[in-house]
Scaffold this motif. Structure first.
Motif, PDB file in Angstrom:
ATOM      1  N   PHE A 683       0.823  -1.199   0.000  1.00  0.00           N
ATOM      2  CA  PHE A 683       0.000   0.000   0.000  1.00  0.00           C
ATOM      3  C   PHE A 683       0.869   1.266   0.000  1.00  0.00           C
ATOM      4  O   PHE A 683       0.473   2.311   0.534  1.00  0.00           O
ATOM      5  N   ASN A 684       2.068   1.148  -0.566  1.00  0.00           N
ATOM      6  CA  ASN A 684       3.028   2.262  -0.614  1.00  0.00           C
ATOM      7  C   ASN A 684       3.338   2.828   0.765  1.00  0.00           C
ATOM      8  O   ASN A 684       3.706   4.004   0.897  1.00  0.00           O
ATOM      9  N   ARG A 685       3.218   1.998   1.791  1.00  0.00           N
ATOM     10  CA  ARG A 685       3.443   2.490   3.150  1.00  0.00           C
ATOM     11  C   ARG A 685       4.380   1.593   3.944  1.00  0.00           C
ATOM     12  O   ARG A 685       5.318   2.084   4.560  1.00  0.00           O
ATOM     13  N   TRP A 686       4.096   0.268   3.956  1.00  0.00           N
ATOM     14  CA  TRP A 686       4.895  -0.639   4.766  1.00  0.00           C
ATOM     15  C   TRP A 686       5.835  -1.443   3.870  1.00  0.00           C
ATOM     16  O   TRP A 686       5.413  -2.086   2.908  1.00  0.00           O
ATOM     17  N   ARG A 687       7.065  -1.402   4.230  1.00  0.00           N
ATOM     18  CA  ARG A 687       8.089  -2.142   3.490  1.00  0.00           C
ATOM     19  C   ARG A 687       7.949  -3.637   3.770  1.00  0.00           C
ATOM     20  O   ARG A 687       7.754  -4.051   4.905  1.00  0.00           O
ATOM     21  N   LEU A 688       8.009  -4.443   2.694  1.00  0.00           N
ATOM     22  CA  LEU A 688       7.861  -5.885   2.846  1.00  0.00           C
ATOM     23  C   LEU A 688       8.995  -6.462   3.670  1.00  0.00           C
ATOM     24  O   LEU A 688      10.133  -5.972   3.638  1.00  0.00           O
ATOM     25  N   GLU A 689       8.692  -7.526   4.377  1.00  0.00           N
ATOM     26  CA  GLU A 689       9.633  -8.130   5.321  1.00  0.00           C
ATOM     27  C   GLU A 689      10.709  -8.914   4.580  1.00  0.00           C
ATOM     28  O   GLU A 689      10.452  -9.595   3.586  1.00  0.00           O
ATOM     29  N   GLU A 690      11.932  -8.806   5.092  1.00  0.00           N
ATOM     30  CA  GLU A 690      13.060  -9.545   4.548  1.00  0.00           C
ATOM     31  C   GLU A 690      13.407 -10.728   5.430  1.00  0.00           C
ATOM     32  O   GLU A 690      13.005 -10.806   6.596  1.00  0.00           O
TER      33      GLU A 690
END
Length: 994
Positions: A683-690
């Protein structure tokens, strides 16, 4: 006291007038029924509780006609003694009748006094109804001195026998019906019970002790009715002992085999085996059997009419009659199930055989009944290491439940090698943890700076801070992982193939080879829905309701749409957990507590797993109701079709619910996160988890371990803890209301059973579902969690005793049903075995670092083109697996370079941040490994399945041999019977087939 003195006078008088020689010639007279209390006092106490069962069986003495002619060899003195004794007997009868009217009322003489008791005139005949107690093998007990039995002992016998017999103490209770007096369905109930009596059953009513609104209907099936319906149901009964000497293998046994057998006899006894003296001698397992026939009743081994049909067989016959007795005029107005559904009856169940506990130890006094024996030798926690007494379980609960425990025991036993190999792989990783080249490089990387793993609150970390994660990852991701994955795939095939052989042996031993399911009756809902459309049943030849194909297809499509909707709901719940992890990641990274701030990744994963588990358990409740709704919407024709459809839906729902988050972590976590400077955001807000610098495998292990352990603990509580709490609360309510009159009144057995919890509505579905889901845990992702078979083994050891304790002590006795296999669950297990091969191939190739290490060792490491691989060949692997990023591009005030997990070109190359050649080599190796692994394992599985026959060869030969012997024995028995008849009638007979 008066009765005792009369007895002493009687026996003293008869002793004075009888010499030793005359006593030998004398024919003992069977006393009249009224003299039974007097004679009971002269009996010795039983040496074995189960052999004589004095507290379960009253003294059954048949009346002897007084005008019986004496034999020619009877002396005059004997006739005088008989006449004198007859006079005394008559006097004693009159005195005892007076005593019974004044002092106490004999419960055996009060038949018909209760207003709630009704029987036919024929029901008062002298019918001997012993239990199966004669089949219990007893230990040798010390002889006890003869003591006169007092009135209190008689009352104790009567009170104990009242739980298993009618009021006359002779007719054994085979089934119990429970209804409320306030129920408005009086006409249906009276019609139903009248028809039951017309079918040959005997009924007796008894009010409840603890609830004045509850009435019990006790049902007894007499011998003639048992024989009639045993013939209709084609029940196989024993007719001759098996001749073991016909086994040619025992004749041709070589000297080496004999020596080995003698050597085994000297070895210590297997502690897991139960003592033979502790189990009953189940005689029918040593006899040939044939379908029962009243015309050939002389062929069958009927030593005792009371024990010829076992208790479970009697209950099954009565249940068969209850299912087919009408309560109103109409095609579908029949069966106890419909009466239970419309509230005519509250419950219907066969009674337990008595209490599961005894004041006396079983070693010295023996078992008082089969339920007590099952508790002592099976359900107690002290028996956790012993084999299960499957024959006794089958005899008490029926073949269907016996097969479940046989399968559960077989599955638990097969988990032992899997658990040992998994433990070996784990210990190998533990012992090689410090010597691992990868772990060394990570722990010694003091100068390697890793890029921040979150946007705002994360700081730069050194690679050596993840040293612990690297060592823990090595426990599960080491050289033995691939071997263990292949081993478990082969293990699943061997388990299923050998279970088919084990099932074949059990069906032979339990005489189920030629058994076929009876034609099931239609479900009431199906009949009500499609009563207007009929067609002829090809099996019965009778018209019955029929569901048109367009209607069936449309309902099936709606059901499938509902299944997909619920699966999408599961995926939505997983997505919600993913969003939680993304939000919590930022919060834990800036937490005030230093420990959480330092290990924020562990805190994020741990809380995410716990939330996911709570969502799983709450959705399971919703899934069960939706599965009920969708299955009822399909309108299955029979109960078995309904159960199979419901079981399949429940498995799909719970399997997706349990494993969806595990699939996400295994195959999606960190795969689409992007790279530093160009991260993908939700949602252009939370960076996906690595993934962690040590890999994603540690997250997968944590997810599997927590869910598996917590779910097993919850299931065990719901299986045993919840019924225990319910039964405790029911007893507490009765004590508070004072219904037991200060605990002085003992409840009869049928009321104790009524206060127990009924078996689940869908039978063994929950038990199988739990074990099948566990089987999926132990096979599908076993490459990521080698300890899963060990945890499953420990759980199953507890599960067997939990289920045993629940069936014996907490549940009403279920109807002993028959079955030849585990039903739809075998196909589901085979599907899980196929899915396990595919998922383990992807876990090894994609989730673990096995393939990247393999490619580096043979292509990029110091051992390139040398043809071997050792730990030193992985030197420099960590540096090769990390790419370089310029921190100045982040715009966060950092300068210099940081590292991240990927195969990309450095910022100073001509194509910065593009995939390198090593990335494509690793990707090609991963795809090649998946294809080779799957084909290799599937080939081995198919080959093993081809090599292992479904039935042992010696069993096939034995079955064919016994089939031939049975035919010969039937011919011989018929010939002998006809020859005896001809000889008796004085006709000529020849030694040939007439």
């Amino acid at each position: 006291l008066i009765s005792q003195s009369l007895c002493s006078i009687f026996f003293g008088f008869s002793g004075m007038n009888t010499s030793k020689s005359e006593t030998v010639k004398e024919h003992p007279l069977k006393p009249s029924r009224r003299s039974m209390p007097c004679l009971a006092q002269s009996q010795t106490h039983p040496q074995s509780l189960s052999k004589h069962s004095s507290f379960l069986q009253p003294n059954r003495v048949q009346p002897q006609p007084r005008s019986q002619p004496l034999s020619a060899g009877t002396s005059t003195t004997t006739v005088d003694v008989v006449s004198e004794r007859a006079k005394v007997v008559e006097t004693l009868e009159n005195n005892l009748l007076k005593l019974s009217n004044t002092e106490y009322s004999d419960p055996f003489l009060d038949i018909g006094k209760d207003k709630d008791t009704y029987t036919d005139d024929s029901e008062h005949g002298n019918y001997d109804a012993r239990t199966d107690q004669s089949l219990l093998i007893q230990n040798k007990l010390a002889r006890q001195k003869t003591e006169p039995r007092t009135k209190s002992s008689l009352k104790a016998d009567a009170m104990a026998s009242s739980g298993l017999f009618f009021k006359d103490g002779k007719k054994r209770i085979d089934y119990i019906l429970v209804y409320k007096k306030s129920s408005p369905q009086v006409e249906k109930r009276s019609t139903f019970e009248k028809n039951l009596r017309a079918e040959g059953l005997m009924l007796e009513r008894e009010p409840a002790v603890t609830n004045s609104d509850i009435m019990f209907v006790k049902i007894h099936c007499p011998w003639e009715t048992l024989c009639k319906y045993a013939e209709r149901m084609n029940i196989r009964m024993p007719f001759r002992k098996k001749c073991y000497y016909t086994d040619w293998r025992s004749k041709t046994m070589g000297s080496l085999q004999r020596n080995m057998r003698e050597l085994k006899s000297w070895l210590p006894r297997n502690p897991m085996k139960l003592d033979k003296e502790a189990l009953p001698d189940l005689e029918e397992t040593d006899c040939y059997t044939a379908p029962f026939s009243r015309a050939r009743i002389h062929h069958f081994t009927i030593n005792n009419k009371d024990s010829f049909f076992s208790n479970s067989t009697r209950s099954r016959i009565v249940h068969h009659m209850l299912q087919r007795t009408k309560y109103e005029d109409g095609k579908s107005k029949m069966g106890i199930n419909r009466l239970l559904n419309n509230g005519t009856y509250e419950a219907a169940f066969p009674p337990h055989e008595g209490s599961h506990k005894s004041r006396h130890p079983i070693k010295t006094h023996g078992a008082q009944n089969h339920r007590h024996l099952l508790y002592e030798r099976w359900a107690r926690w002290g028996m956790w290491y012993k084999y299960q007494p499957l024959d006794l379980i089958r005899r008490y609960f029926g073949e269907k439940i016996g097969l479940y425990f046989a399968w559960l025991g077989w599955y638990t036993g097969m988990l032992i090698p899997a658990a040992l190999v998994g433990l070996f792989v784990f210990l190998y990783g533990l012992f090689t943890m410090d010597s691992s080249q990868v772990s060394k490089e990570i722990c010694e990387a003091n100068e390697t700076i890793m890029c921040p793993m979150c946007e705002r609150n994360c700081t730069l970390q050194k690679l050596n801070e993840s040293c612990i994660y690297a060592k823990v990852t090595h426990l599960f991701d080491n050289g033995g992982t691939v071997f263990f994955a292949i081993f478990m795939a082969i293990w699943a095939t061997v388990f299923l193939e050998f279970w088919k052989r084990r099932r074949a042996v059990l069906t032979y031993d339990w005489d189920l080879i030629d058994w076929e399911d009876e034609e099931e009756e239609l479900r009431p809902q199906f009949e009500a829905k499609y009563s207007q459309v009929e067609r002829v049943n090809p099996i019965t030849g009778k018209p019955e309701p029929f569901q048109p194909f367009p209607d069936k297809l449309s309902r099936l499509m709606v059901s499938v749409s509902g299944i997909f909707f619920m699966i999408s709901l599961v995926l939505t719940a997983v997505f919600a957990v993913v969003v939680y992890r993304l939000v919590a990641m930022e919060q834990f990274a800036s937490f005030k507590w230093y420990f959480i701030k330092k290990y924020w990744q562990f805190a994020t994963s741990g809380t995410g797993v716990c939330i996911n588990f709570m969502i799983i358990m709450s959705l399971n409740v919703v899934y069960e109701k939706v599965a009920y709704l969708l299955t009822d919407l399909e309108h299955p024709r029979t109960e078995s079709e309904w159960e199979n459809s419901f079981a399949l839906k429940m498995f799909l729902f719970q399997f997706v619910n349990l494993n969806s988050s595990i699939f996400y972590i295994a195959f999606f976590l960190g795969r689409f996160a992007g790279r530093p400077g160009k991260y993908n955001k939700l949602f252009n807000r939370w960076r996906l988890e690595e993934c962690h610098p040590s890999g994603c495998l540690i997250d997968l292990c944590l997810q599997m371990g927590v869910i598996m352990v917590l779910k097993q603990m919850w299931n065990n509580f719901m299986e045993l803890g919840y019924p225990l709490l319910q039964n405790w609360w029911a007893r507490r309510k009765m004590k508070r209301s004072g219904q037991l009159m200060e605990h002085k009144i003992s409840l009869p057995q049928w009321e104790k059973d009524w206060n127990l919890q009924p078996m689940n509505l869908h039978g063994l579905m929950d038990e199988y579902l739990e074990m099948v889901l566990q089987f999926g845990f132990t096979t599908i992702f076993v490459a990521a969690f080698p300890l899963a078979p060990l945890l499953a083994l420990l759980n199953n050891i507890i599960e067997i005793r939990l289920d045993a304790y629940k069936f014996v002590t907490q549940w009403r006795r279920p109807m002993p049903a028959r079955a030849t296999d585990i039903g739809i669950w075998y196909g589901i297990l085979e599907g899980i075995g196929v899915l396990a091969v595919i998922t383990n191939a992807f876990v090894i190739a994609i989730t673990s670092d096995y393939i990247p290490r393999f490619v580096y060792a043979y292509k990029y490491g110091p051992c390139t083109d040398q043809g071997y691989r050792q730990e030193k060949c992985l030197k420099g692997y960590v540096n090769s697996s990390l790419s370089v990023f310029d921190l100045s591009e982040l715009g966060m005030g950092y300068s210099g370079y940081c590292r991240y997990r990927d195969y990309r070109a450095p910022p100073w190359s001509s194509t910065p941040y593009e995939f390198t050649l090593q990335f494509w080599h690793v990707l090609a190796a991963r795809l090649a490994f998946i294809i080779v692994f799957e084909h290799l394992v599937f080939g081995i599985k198919s080959f093993i399945a081809y090599l292992i026959p479904d039935m042992p060869k010696d069993l096939c030969d034995r079955m064919r041999r016994e089939k031939y012997l049975v035919q010969e024995m039937m011919y011989e028995a018929e010939l002998e019977h006809l020859q005896r008849e001809r000889k008796k009638n004085g006709k000529q007979y020849h030694h040939e087939w007439p």
